[in-house]
Design a protein around this motif. Structure first.
Motif, PDB file in Angstrom:
ATOM      1  N   VAL A  65       0.824  -1.575  -0.154  1.00  0.00           N
ATOM      2  CA  VAL A  65      -0.251  -0.101   0.310  1.00  0.00           C
ATOM      3  C   VAL A  65       0.910   1.248  -0.116  1.00  0.00           C
ATOM      4  O   VAL A  65       0.716   2.651  -0.924  1.00  0.00           O
ATOM      5  CB  VAL A  65      -1.061   0.295   1.427  1.00  0.00           C
ATOM      6  N   ALA A  66       1.961   1.094   1.211  1.00  0.00           N
ATOM      7  CA  ALA A  66       2.185   2.426   1.407  1.00  0.00           C
ATOM      8  C   ALA A  66       3.205   2.595  -0.418  1.00  0.00           C
ATOM      9  O   ALA A  66       3.596   3.535  -0.760  1.00  0.00           O
ATOM     10  CB  ALA A  66       3.891   2.129   2.069  1.00  0.00           C
ATOM     11  N   LEU A  67       3.849   1.319  -1.328  1.00  0.00           N
ATOM     12  CA  LEU A  67       4.436   1.914  -2.872  1.00  0.00           C
ATOM     13  C   LEU A  67       3.423   2.489  -3.078  1.00  0.00           C
ATOM     14  O   LEU A  67       4.084   3.321  -4.292  1.00  0.00           O
ATOM     15  CB  LEU A  67       4.994   0.652  -2.721  1.00  0.00           C
ATOM     16  N   VAL A  68       2.738   1.909  -3.623  1.00  0.00           N
ATOM     17  CA  VAL A  68       1.469   2.245  -4.267  1.00  0.00           C
ATOM     18  C   VAL A  68       0.916   3.649  -4.406  1.00  0.00           C
ATOM     19  O   VAL A  68       0.677   4.577  -5.120  1.00  0.00           O
ATOM     20  CB  VAL A  68      -0.116   1.370  -4.560  1.00  0.00           C
ATOM     21  N   VAL A  69      -0.069   4.321  -2.672  1.00  0.00           N
ATOM     22  CA  VAL A  69       0.136   5.220  -2.331  1.00  0.00           C
ATOM     23  C   VAL A  69       1.464   6.882  -3.172  1.00  0.00           C
ATOM     24  O   VAL A  69       0.741   7.338  -3.988  1.00  0.00           O
ATOM     25  CB  VAL A  69      -0.431   5.542  -1.046  1.00  0.00           C
ATOM     26  N   ARG A  70       2.573   5.878  -2.676  1.00  0.00           N
ATOM     27  CA  ARG A  70       3.738   7.114  -3.363  1.00  0.00           C
ATOM     28  C   ARG A  70       3.531   6.974  -4.683  1.00  0.00           C
ATOM     29  O   ARG A  70       3.445   8.286  -5.562  1.00  0.00           O
ATOM     30  CB  ARG A  70       5.027   6.753  -2.551  1.00  0.00           C
ATOM     31  N   GLY A  71       3.820   6.218  -5.449  1.00  0.00           N
ATOM     32  CA  GLY A  71       3.412   6.501  -7.342  1.00  0.00           C
ATOM     33  C   GLY A  71       2.806   6.697  -7.025  1.00  0.00           C
ATOM     34  O   GLY A  71       2.751   7.811  -8.173  1.00  0.00           O
ATOM     35  N   LEU A  72       1.238   6.767  -6.860  1.00  0.00           N
ATOM     36  CA  LEU A  72       0.195   7.164  -6.934  1.00  0.00           C
ATOM     37  C   LEU A  72       0.288   8.829  -6.396  1.00  0.00           C
ATOM     38  O   LEU A  72       0.222  10.106  -7.933  1.00  0.00           O
ATOM     39  CB  LEU A  72      -1.344   7.168  -6.256  1.00  0.00           C
ATOM     40  N   ARG A  84     -11.563   9.332  -4.196  1.00  0.00           N
ATOM     41  CA  ARG A  84     -10.967   9.127  -3.072  1.00  0.00           C
ATOM     42  C   ARG A  84      -9.674   9.113  -3.252  1.00  0.00           C
ATOM     43  O   ARG A  84      -9.248   9.252  -4.191  1.00  0.00           O
ATOM     44  CB  ARG A  84     -12.363   7.788  -2.807  1.00  0.00           C
ATOM     45  N   ASP A  85      -9.419   9.435  -1.732  1.00  0.00           N
ATOM     46  CA  ASP A  85      -8.011   9.623  -1.159  1.00  0.00           C
ATOM     47  C   ASP A  85      -7.444   8.639  -0.790  1.00  0.00           C
ATOM     48  O   ASP A  85      -7.993   7.811  -0.327  1.00  0.00           O
ATOM     49  CB  ASP A  85      -8.107  10.550   0.057  1.00  0.00           C
ATOM     50  N   PRO A  86      -6.720   7.937  -1.268  1.00  0.00           N
ATOM     51  CA  PRO A  86      -6.141   6.503  -1.271  1.00  0.00           C
ATOM     52  C   PRO A  86      -5.438   6.474  -0.199  1.00  0.00           C
ATOM     53  O   PRO A  86      -4.656   5.742   0.324  1.00  0.00           O
ATOM     54  CB  PRO A  86      -4.990   6.547  -2.846  1.00  0.00           C
ATOM     55  N   VAL A  87      -4.458   8.021   0.745  1.00  0.00           N
ATOM     56  CA  VAL A  87      -4.575   8.166   1.633  1.00  0.00           C
ATOM     57  C   VAL A  87      -5.044   7.091   3.075  1.00  0.00           C
ATOM     58  O   VAL A  87      -5.063   6.493   3.924  1.00  0.00           O
ATOM     59  CB  VAL A  87      -3.404   8.892   1.689  1.00  0.00           C
ATOM     60  N   GLN A  88      -5.921   7.569   2.949  1.00  0.00           N
ATOM     61  CA  GLN A  88      -7.506   6.960   3.679  1.00  0.00           C
ATOM     62  C   GLN A  88      -7.980   6.308   3.689  1.00  0.00           C
ATOM     63  O   GLN A  88      -8.889   6.710   2.919  1.00  0.00           O
ATOM     64  CB  GLN A  88      -8.262   8.743   3.727  1.00  0.00           C
ATOM     65  N   GLY A  89      -7.981   5.640   4.680  1.00  0.00           N
ATOM     66  CA  GLY A  89      -8.903   3.855   4.587  1.00  0.00           C
ATOM     67  C   GLY A  89      -8.150   3.130   3.801  1.00  0.00           C
ATOM     68  O   GLY A  89      -8.315   2.133   4.358  1.00  0.00           O
ATOM     69  N   ALA A  90      -7.122   3.331   2.760  1.00  0.00           N
ATOM     70  CA  ALA A  90      -7.007   1.447   2.180  1.00  0.00           C
ATOM     71  C   ALA A  90      -5.897   1.036   3.082  1.00  0.00           C
ATOM     72  O   ALA A  90      -5.637  -0.286   3.639  1.00  0.00           O
ATOM     73  CB  ALA A  90      -5.251   2.621   1.271  1.00  0.00           C
ATOM     74  N   SER A  91      -5.382   1.791   4.701  1.00  0.00           N
ATOM     75  CA  SER A  91      -5.257   0.481   5.497  1.00  0.00           C
ATOM     76  C   SER A  91      -6.165   0.021   6.557  1.00  0.00           C
ATOM     77  O   SER A  91      -5.660  -1.290   6.175  1.00  0.00           O
ATOM     78  CB  SER A  91      -4.142   1.810   6.055  1.00  0.00           C
ATOM     79  N   VAL A  92      -6.841   0.684   6.937  1.00  0.00           N
ATOM     80  CA  VAL A  92      -8.073   0.160   7.247  1.00  0.00           C
ATOM     81  C   VAL A  92      -8.821  -1.170   6.368  1.00  0.00           C
ATOM     82  O   VAL A  92      -8.729  -2.082   6.831  1.00  0.00           O
ATOM     83  CB  VAL A  92      -9.367   1.123   7.867  1.00  0.00           C
ATOM     84  N   LEU A  93      -8.866  -0.741   4.855  1.00  0.00           N
ATOM     85  CA  LEU A  93      -9.275  -1.852   4.460  1.00  0.00           C
ATOM     86  C   LEU A  93      -8.783  -2.999   4.213  1.00  0.00           C
ATOM     87  O   LEU A  93      -8.936  -4.339   4.182  1.00  0.00           O
ATOM     88  CB  LEU A  93      -9.800  -1.067   2.862  1.00  0.00           C
ATOM     89  N   LEU A  94      -7.011  -2.752   4.385  1.00  0.00           N
ATOM     90  CA  LEU A  94      -6.835  -3.553   3.796  1.00  0.00           C
ATOM     91  C   LEU A  94      -6.173  -4.779   5.441  1.00  0.00           C
ATOM     92  O   LEU A  94      -6.793  -5.568   4.749  1.00  0.00           O
ATOM     93  CB  LEU A  94      -4.434  -3.319   3.469  1.00  0.00           C
TER      94      LEU A  94
END
Lengths: 477, 477
Positions: A363-370, A446-456
């Motif tokens: 997730v961290a890599l994809v969020v930064r890539g985005l 939506r903002d990929p930062v918010q929520g991505a971690s919780v969903l994952l």
């Protein structure tokens, strides 16, 4: 001479203000122990001396330093310092201070004081504070601007908050295409000091259409008789007012810009974006990200009241609790299995935890890539393939390790094998979900930062329990 | 005229390069199906036409755009584009590109090419690349600088990587205190174009001690015959070369600086820090944070090889696995308890999860507070009190909610009560640990971003299991 290290100065100011507040508190306590006329006398003395000293100290501070000091102080002290801040500084402080603290400062001021504080601001700053103060206050304050500024203000506040149009400045140093450097200089001198952060002058034609730019350095280097049109550069990065500020951030960073012209659809110069605004945005965005990841809204004030803070955190905790309930129900499905082999209860959090952690790395890599625009349709497939391969490699490695651990503790080869398979499969799930979730959030606006971690974490937890307990039920019982 | 939106331009360039790469691949496949002389002929044709077109296109790109394109391309395409990048651009591209990708680009070049690529760079950029290229290459490239630049380079690379001294520029436009604006201008003209991002000239005395600054705008506004000493401002924010860049970031943001002088202990002007360097640092830092939180080192390249990526992620996973093992052993202590009441296994992850999530909210606030210098010794106690109060409030609320859930599912009031108490206590632990962990990491000179979350989750997991199962053993059995 006042050449000095900024950190030292700021800490010294903070120390002084804190000392004055401390004295204020000590005197206050002493006075309240006294009685009758002696108390009045002392009270008078204190108010006159101590507060006057505080007021005098605050008056000399840079608004940004004052904002920092207000952010750092607990509620009561903040209230006292704010009440002693000279009105002519209050407006600028409101511009500089972070969102959460700004709300608390605005609430404390009566409308008349707020109008007086805002009246000294220019159109750019007023536009920035539009949503932070009551509408009638804002309208009253903006009436003190001249006609040109008022019409700029009306135009700029109509753009969304994170658009270039909302954040641009109306103060543009522009010169006519025809004429010489000397003529332009004479013209500029008449108009008074140049706007802050002017590194170059924008060249426009008679219809105010942008034609090029001349840097201030060019003015110094070239013969004053040189024609503007011969000296100017025409290779300029421009923006439209309805573009999001994010695209400007990237361009300012990539091309090392100090300022850039904002033009409308017909190419007319309508404003200017400068690096200080862009940098403030970057910093604020980076802080917002820190909070967003934990599901905290906006700029939560570090010293907000207990009730406000608690309420701010509830929506996210509710989401978390719901996902935890669901994951817990997944375990509930296998209560009969656990009853027969209680070691499963001990091992199952490991499967969930390893999945969550590897997934969060993806997730961290994809969020930064985005964030850096590095992920496109063309390379997304490549990325998926790579992450799947990494997860297969890690799955074999960590699966075996965890399997051996289970084997060693419970002396059961089949339990070890089930554990290893569950970890292997959950890592694969984590890789796929770790890519899919931020991409899906981004796609749906939506903002990929918010929520991505919780969903994952929700998915890797539930799948971890399901895979492990399911495999155990099939092969161990 | 080239006035244009930067995003459009960049995406167009990327599209064109991708199209050329696609053509290259298709031709390659076609050719390999052919045989004999026909194949040679076609191969020749392709190399001449397609690659020449790619090479020509790359030559016209801004180095920053080329860097972006290289970051976005998968390994093979990146290799092809890099091999076709003109040598005179390669050095600048290496400066612009992110760390992980830079490593892969440097590895591909023979030393002689690398030296040729670096030789066109100025001293600032060479200093920046010091640790990115082999020592002998760097030394050979730096020999092409003139004597003054070489000695600046030796001085600047001796400072730590995140210090102002390492990142400052040696290109400073300085003028003497004595003399008029006109004299200074004549002097400057002789020295050639001004350094980039020069918003003001630094005024020094005969011993090169900083005395003040004159903005370029002042040159335009004032009478050319005015003495420098009369026009200059003496209120300047200065830095020392051994200060960390972080303190400069805050000052640039707070005071909206474009550039600032760097002076040594005797007040002599040794260099200049400009806003583009500061902004690059802020952006890079923000990206690093995204990765650090997931325990990923430095700038992991999105398209690194599978093996490199996997290895990069192992240390953190190892830490996570160890903490998960420990948490699992805590559960192991209560296997006998779980055996008697298997519902405990279902409910225990909820206690751990709610604790982890509330704790992470506190961590996020504290990490941001530390980053903004808002947390001081004086207000830390206030902050602890506030977070404890919030956790007590949340503990009662969520504890009751979770307790009712347990009661509803398992029809046991005492199980509900144990569940509620465990959640209440674990939220308190989470608040205290959420403040203590980032503060402790910061105190011991570690980065509060990296590790805080993992340490916290470890403690809230273990304590969650321990509290819940311990209370259950005491009161339910």
């Amino acid at each position: 001479m006042q050449i000095g290290r900024p950190e030292d100065r700021l800490q010294a100011s903070l120390g002084e203000v804190t000392r004055l507040l401390e004295t204020h508190r000590v005197l206050d306590t002493l006075i309240h122990r006294q009685e009758g006329s002696r108390r009045d006398l002392l009270e008078n003395l204190q108010h006159r001396q101590n507060l006057a000293e505080l007021h005098g100290r605050l008056r000399t501070l840079h608004p940004a330093d004052l904002a920092f000091i207000l952010e750092t102080l607990p509620r009561d002290d903040r209230h006292l310092v704010w009440s002693q801040t000279p009105t002519e500084l209050k407006g600028q402080v409101l511009v500089e201070v972070s969102e959460g603290v700004r709300r608390s400062l605005v609430e404390e001021l009566p409308h008349a004081t707020l109008v007086a504080a805002l009246r000294v601001l220019d159109a750019d700053d007023l536009a920035y504070l539009k949503d932070a103060v009551p509408d009638e206050v804002w309208h009253e304050a903006s009436r003190s601007l001249d006609a040109g500024d008022q019409s700029f203000l009306r135009a700029t506040v109509a753009y969304p908050e994170d658009s270039i149009g909302h954040l641009m400045s109306g103060e543009v140093a522009d010169v006519r295409e025809s004429g010489t450097l000397q003529e332009a200089m004479g013209d500029l001198r008449q108009r008074g000091p140049l706007p802050d952060h002017t590194d170059r002058l924008y060249v426009v034609d008679v219809r105010n259409v942008l034609r090029g730019a001349v840097s201030l350095a060019d003015f110094l280097r070239h013969d004053p008789q040189a024609p503007i049109a011969g000296v100017m550069t025409t290779d300029i990065v421009t923006f439209k007012p309805d573009e999001p500020i994010d695209s400007a951030v990237k361009a300012f960073e990539r091309y090392d810009l100090i300022s850039a012209p904002v033009i409308d659809d017909r190419g007319k110069l309508v404003g200017r974006l400068s690096v200080d605004v862009v940098m403030d945005w970057v910093r604020a965005e980076s802080d917002r990200r820190t909070l967003k990841r934990a599901g905290l809204s906006g700029d939560e004030d570090l010293f907000a009241s207990v009730m406000d803070s608690a309420r701010n955190r509830w929506p996210w905790l509710m989401v978390n609790l719901l996902t935890a309930f669901v994951a817990s129900r997944v375990i509930g499905l296998f209560e009969h299995t656990i009853e027969q082999l209680v070691a499963l209860a001990t091992l199952m959090p490991i499967v969930a935890s390893v999945g969550g952690n590897t997934g969060n790395q993806t997730v961290a890599l994809v969020v930064r890539g985005l964030a850096l625009d590095q992920i496109q349709l063309g390379n997304a497939r490549y990325l998926v393939r790579k992450e799947v391969l990494v997860s297969l490699l890690n799955g074999v490695l960590w699966g075996l390790l965890v399997g051996f651990f289970a084997l060693a503790i419970y002396r059961s080869a089949s339990l070890g094998l089930v554990m290893a398979s569950a970890v292997f499969l959950n890592l694969l799930v984590a890789a796929l979900v770790g890519i899919a979730v931020p991409l899906a959030l981004q796609r749906t606006g939506r903002d990929p930062v918010q929520g991505a971690s919780v969903l994952l974490t929700f998915i890797t937890d539930s799948m971890g329990f399901l895979l492990f307990l399911g495999l155990a039920q099939m092969f161990l019982l």
